[in-house]
Design a protein around this motif. Structure first.
Motif, PDB file in Angstrom:
ATOM      1  N   GLN A 168       0.844  -1.191   0.000  1.00  0.00           N
ATOM      2  CA  GLN A 168       0.000   0.000   0.000  1.00  0.00           C
ATOM      3  C   GLN A 168       0.884   1.247   0.000  1.00  0.00           C
ATOM      4  N   ALA A 169       0.434   2.283  -0.700  1.00  0.00           N
ATOM      5  CA  ALA A 169       1.193   3.536  -0.745  1.00  0.00           C
ATOM      6  C   ALA A 169       0.240   4.709  -0.859  1.00  0.00           C
ATOM      7  N   VAL A 170       0.646   5.818  -0.278  1.00  0.00           N
ATOM      8  CA  VAL A 170      -0.072   7.084  -0.396  1.00  0.00           C
ATOM      9  C   VAL A 170       0.856   8.076  -1.082  1.00  0.00           C
ATOM     10  N   ALA A 171       0.388   8.725  -2.118  1.00  0.00           N
ATOM     11  CA  ALA A 171       1.180   9.727  -2.831  1.00  0.00           C
ATOM     12  C   ALA A 171       0.913  11.100  -2.241  1.00  0.00           C
ATOM     13  N   ILE A 172       1.972  11.860  -2.027  1.00  0.00           N
ATOM     14  CA  ILE A 172       1.864  13.210  -1.478  1.00  0.00           C
ATOM     15  C   ILE A 172       2.670  14.156  -2.361  1.00  0.00           C
ATOM     16  N   HIS A 173       2.032  15.255  -2.772  1.00  0.00           N
ATOM     17  CA  HIS A 173       2.718  16.265  -3.583  1.00  0.00           C
ATOM     18  C   HIS A 173       2.721  17.581  -2.809  1.00  0.00           C
ATOM     19  N   PRO A 174       3.851  17.946  -2.187  1.00  0.00           N
ATOM     20  CA  PRO A 174       3.898  19.158  -1.369  1.00  0.00           C
ATOM     21  C   PRO A 174       4.087  20.439  -2.172  1.00  0.00           C
ATOM     22  N   GLY A 175       4.323  20.324  -3.461  1.00  0.00           N
ATOM     23  CA  GLY A 175       4.613  21.501  -4.271  1.00  0.00           C
ATOM     24  C   GLY A 175       3.378  22.105  -4.904  1.00  0.00           C
ATOM     25  N   SER A 176       3.611  23.227  -5.576  1.00  0.00           N
ATOM     26  CA  SER A 176       2.571  23.907  -6.334  1.00  0.00           C
ATOM     27  C   SER A 176       3.245  24.955  -7.197  1.00  0.00           C
ATOM     28  N   GLY A 177       2.482  25.524  -8.112  1.00  0.00           N
ATOM     29  CA  GLY A 177       3.042  26.544  -8.989  1.00  0.00           C
ATOM     30  C   GLY A 177       3.415  27.817  -8.266  1.00  0.00           C
ATOM     31  N   SER A 178       2.872  28.016  -7.075  1.00  0.00           N
ATOM     32  CA  SER A 178       3.178  29.192  -6.268  1.00  0.00           C
ATOM     33  C   SER A 178       3.402  28.768  -4.828  1.00  0.00           C
ATOM     34  N   ARG A 179       4.403  29.337  -4.190  1.00  0.00           N
ATOM     35  CA  ARG A 179       4.666  29.051  -2.775  1.00  0.00           C
ATOM     36  C   ARG A 179       3.464  29.425  -1.920  1.00  0.00           C
ATOM     37  N   LYS A 180       2.695  30.414  -2.360  1.00  0.00           N
ATOM     38  CA  LYS A 180       1.532  30.869  -1.591  1.00  0.00           C
ATOM     39  C   LYS A 180       0.391  29.844  -1.623  1.00  0.00           C
ATOM     40  N   LYS A 181       0.522  28.802  -2.440  1.00  0.00           N
ATOM     41  CA  LYS A 181      -0.510  27.769  -2.512  1.00  0.00           C
ATOM     42  C   LYS A 181      -0.096  26.489  -1.792  1.00  0.00           C
ATOM     43  N   ARG A 182       1.018  26.515  -1.078  1.00  0.00           N
ATOM     44  CA  ARG A 182       1.539  25.300  -0.439  1.00  0.00           C
ATOM     45  C   ARG A 182       1.120  25.201   1.021  1.00  0.00           C
ATOM     46  N   TRP A 183       0.568  24.054   1.379  1.00  0.00           N
ATOM     47  CA  TRP A 183       0.287  23.743   2.779  1.00  0.00           C
ATOM     48  C   TRP A 183       1.616  23.653   3.526  1.00  0.00           C
ATOM     49  N   ARG A 184       1.615  23.860   4.809  1.00  0.00           N
ATOM     50  CA  ARG A 184       2.862  23.924   5.581  1.00  0.00           C
ATOM     51  C   ARG A 184       3.626  22.598   5.535  1.00  0.00           C
ATOM     52  N   PRO A 185       4.944  22.660   5.316  1.00  0.00           N
ATOM     53  CA  PRO A 185       5.731  21.413   5.196  1.00  0.00           C
ATOM     54  C   PRO A 185       5.699  20.563   6.457  1.00  0.00           C
TER      55      PRO A 185
END
Length: 359
Positions: A168-185
């Motif tokens: 089993q695996a969960v994919a996580i994408h922490p990036g976005s086209g703008s830093r202002k759209k990123r959830w906290r690391p």
């Protein structure tokens, strides 16, 4: 209707959001050859995979005069465009010059729509993009994007699973086209720890060309195990790996749209953008957004915002609950594979403790 051309510029998410348009054309004119013009690296998602019989690049020097009035047009491109019975253009063309020049070539019919809706528009962007073909009388039965992968795409994902001994695996994408759209690391990291400890699943961190800093900010905070960092895969390979995952969690980005479109249970975290207009659509898609008076906001307001409190209001507990709920509801022991019957001319069916995969 023998030949149809759809012109679509923009980012990854823009292409995915246009798939219902191309799908409606495919259903209405099943014997037509459909070509999609845009950026080939993105169009690979649909090349020979139900939507596009052929793809072509808009990044050609000879295209430039088509955006100017009274310009001399390339004989080659005049001959090329004139061969289409229908051209549907989603280019920013506020003065209509590009569309007029397409008509000058003698193409059968040219439909043009500015892909950026009016700021006061409250309808979802897909409804906006469907306007030209609805006006043409083309029936629309599907308004959620769907990506159809080929058997060789899934073989790649299966080999990836075996190579990394994944279950089993969960994919996580922490990036976005703008830093202002990123959830906290730190929240992505805590979520990753929970996935590995409580769900006993692997974490695949997705890193696109501009995501390395965002991904490493998360990876360096994870304590429960070793995530697999998937770096700069092709979009087709990325889609096949996400499809095989039990769940996907990401920000407001094109990758979240891909996850929803391949049918993977998706949690998308939104902040400044209007999720009612730009959110991913899918059968098992949840959008989380902090409620705050100043959100959604314009791009200018977003860039000037010193705090992005809207993203801060989305708590890790909320995301955990949605992930658990989706996994339970969907019974994701194996990927729900999308297939579609088609004719013979279409698709036949780093840091210590971190595993880095370059593709």
């Amino acid at each position: 209707m023998n030949r149809i051309l759809v012109i679509r510029t923009g980012a990854i998410g823009d292409l995915v959001l246009t798939l219902p348009v191309i799908g409606a054309l495919r259903a209405a004119y099943p014997d037509a050859q459909i070509e999609v013009m845009g950026y080939p690296s993105r169009l690979s998602l649909i090349d020979g995979r139900y939507y596009a019989d052929r793809i072509s690049s808009i990044d050609q020097q000879e295209i430039a005069p088509f955006f100017s009035e009274n310009s001399s047009l390339s004989d080659r491109l005049v001959s090329y465009f004139s061969g289409f019975d229908l051209i549907v253009s989603f280019c920013v063309d506020e003065d209509g010059v590009f569309a007029d020049n397409l008509r000058r070539t003698g193409a059968g019919q040219v439909l043009s729509l500015n892909p950026i809706p009016d700021p006061n528009c409250s309808a979802h962007i897909i409804e906006h993009l469907l306007e030209p073909i609805r006006a043409l009388g083309v029936p629309v039965t599907e308004t959620s994007p769907k990506i159809f992968l080929a058997s060789e795409d899934r073989k790649f994902a299966e080999a990836f699973w075996q190579e990394h001994r994944l279950e089993q695996a969960v994919a996580i994408h922490p990036g976005s086209g703008s830093r202002k759209k990123r959830w906290r690391p730190e929240r992505f990291a805590t979520l990753s720890d929970w996935v590995m400890r409580d769900l006993e699943a692997a974490v695949i961190l997705i890193s696109g060309p501009a995501d390395e800093d965002a991904v490493m900010e998360v990876a360096n905070r994870i304590t429960a195990g070793r995530p697999v960092i998937l770096e700069t895969p092709s979009l087709v390979h990325l889609a096949s790996i996400i499809e095989r995952c039990g769940c996907f969690v990401g920000n407001d980005s094109g990758i979240s749209h891909i996850a929803a479109a391949v049918g993977t249970p998706t949690v998308a975290i939104f902040g400044p953008s209007d999720a009612e207009v730009w959110g991913p659509r899918g059968d098992h898609t949840v959008i989380l957004k902090g409620e705050i008076d100043c959100s959604p906001c314009t791009r200018e307001q977003m860039n000037a915002c010193p705090h992005t409190s809207c993203l801060g209001l989305v708590e890790e507990r909320e995301v955990r609950e949605k992930v658990k709920g989706l996994l339970t509801a969907c019974g994701r022991a194996a990927p729900e594979r999308r297939t579609r019957e088609m004719g013979a001319d279409h698709m036949p069916d780093g840091t210590p403790g971190i595993r880095r995969v370059f593709m």
